[in-house]
Design an enzyme around this catalytic site. Structure first.
Site, PDB file in Angstrom:
ATOM      1  N   THR A 178       0.813  -1.221   0.000  1.00 10.47           N
ATOM      2  CA  THR A 178       0.000   0.000   0.000  1.00 10.47           C
ATOM      3  C   THR A 178       0.847   1.272   0.000  1.00 10.47           C
ATOM      4  O   THR A 178       2.041   1.256   0.281  1.00 10.47           O
ATOM      5  CB  THR A 178      -0.926   0.037   1.233  1.00 10.47           C
ATOM      6  OG1 THR A 178      -0.140   0.177   2.412  1.00 10.47           O
ATOM      7  CG2 THR A 178      -1.786  -1.212   1.323  1.00 10.47           C
ATOM      8  N   ASP A 179       0.145   2.374  -0.273  1.00  7.14           N
ATOM      9  CA  ASP A 179       0.774   3.682  -0.109  1.00  7.14           C
ATOM     10  C   ASP A 179       0.600   4.114   1.352  1.00  7.14           C
ATOM     11  O   ASP A 179       0.095   3.347   2.172  1.00  7.14           O
ATOM     12  CB  ASP A 179       0.172   4.697  -1.092  1.00  7.14           C
ATOM     13  CG  ASP A 179      -1.322   4.911  -0.912  1.00  7.14           C
ATOM     14  OD1 ASP A 179      -1.886   4.585   0.167  1.00  7.14           O
ATOM     15  OD2 ASP A 179      -1.951   5.427  -1.855  1.00  7.14           O
ATOM     16  N   THR A 180       0.977   5.341   1.695  1.00  7.29           N
ATOM     17  CA  THR A 180       0.906   5.775   3.093  1.00  7.29           C
ATOM     18  C   THR A 180      -0.516   5.898   3.604  1.00  7.29           C
ATOM     19  O   THR A 180      -0.731   5.925   4.816  1.00  7.29           O
ATOM     20  CB  THR A 180       1.629   7.122   3.283  1.00  7.29           C
ATOM     21  OG1 THR A 180       1.046   8.091   2.403  1.00  7.29           O
ATOM     22  CG2 THR A 180       3.108   6.990   2.996  1.00  7.29           C
TER      23      THR A 180
END
Length: 124
Positions: A10-12
């Site tokens: 995932t991204d942040t």
């Protein structure tokens, strides 16, 4: 094949990064071979992606359990096409169509032998 979305996917914000959907589909294709006690590299060559068409419908998130479904669309002399969908429960999040070409280890396109065609038919 089912997978869980981990932080590394995932991204942040906890949303699956777009290229990881391709990775999930690749894992499912490889897993089909592993489930038969094989690896996705054949004695006389391997398959390489020539064309991918991808559609993103909805985002997967950290912790989701996803299912990747794969079906054979078309078989030709030296290639085959698969359609793969990624689902969260019954909701389709992503779909791709991929053309895989059989090549020698040197990169030359090769006709798929009958034994390998039969294997592909059992896998997908």
């Amino acid at each position: 094949m089912k997978i869980r979305v981990y932080y590394e996917d995932t991204d942040t914000g906890g949303i699956v990064y777009h290229s990881n959907y391709l990775n999930f589909c690749e894992r499912a294709r490889s897993q089909a071979f592993f489930d038969k006690g094989m690896v996705p590299v054949l004695d006389d060559g391997h398959f390489v992606a020539r064309r991918i068409v991808a559609d993103y419908f909805k985002s997967a998130k950290l912790g989701d359990i996803l299912e990747i479904k794969t079906q054979l669309v078309e078989m030709k002399a030296a290639s085959f096409t698969l359609k793969q969908g990624i689902y969260k429960e019954d909701e389709k999040l992503f779909e791709l169509e991929i053309l895989l070409v059989h090549t020698s280890f040197e990169g030359a396109v090769k006709k798929i032998d009958q034994k390998t065609k039969e294997l592909i038919l059992t896998l997908f």
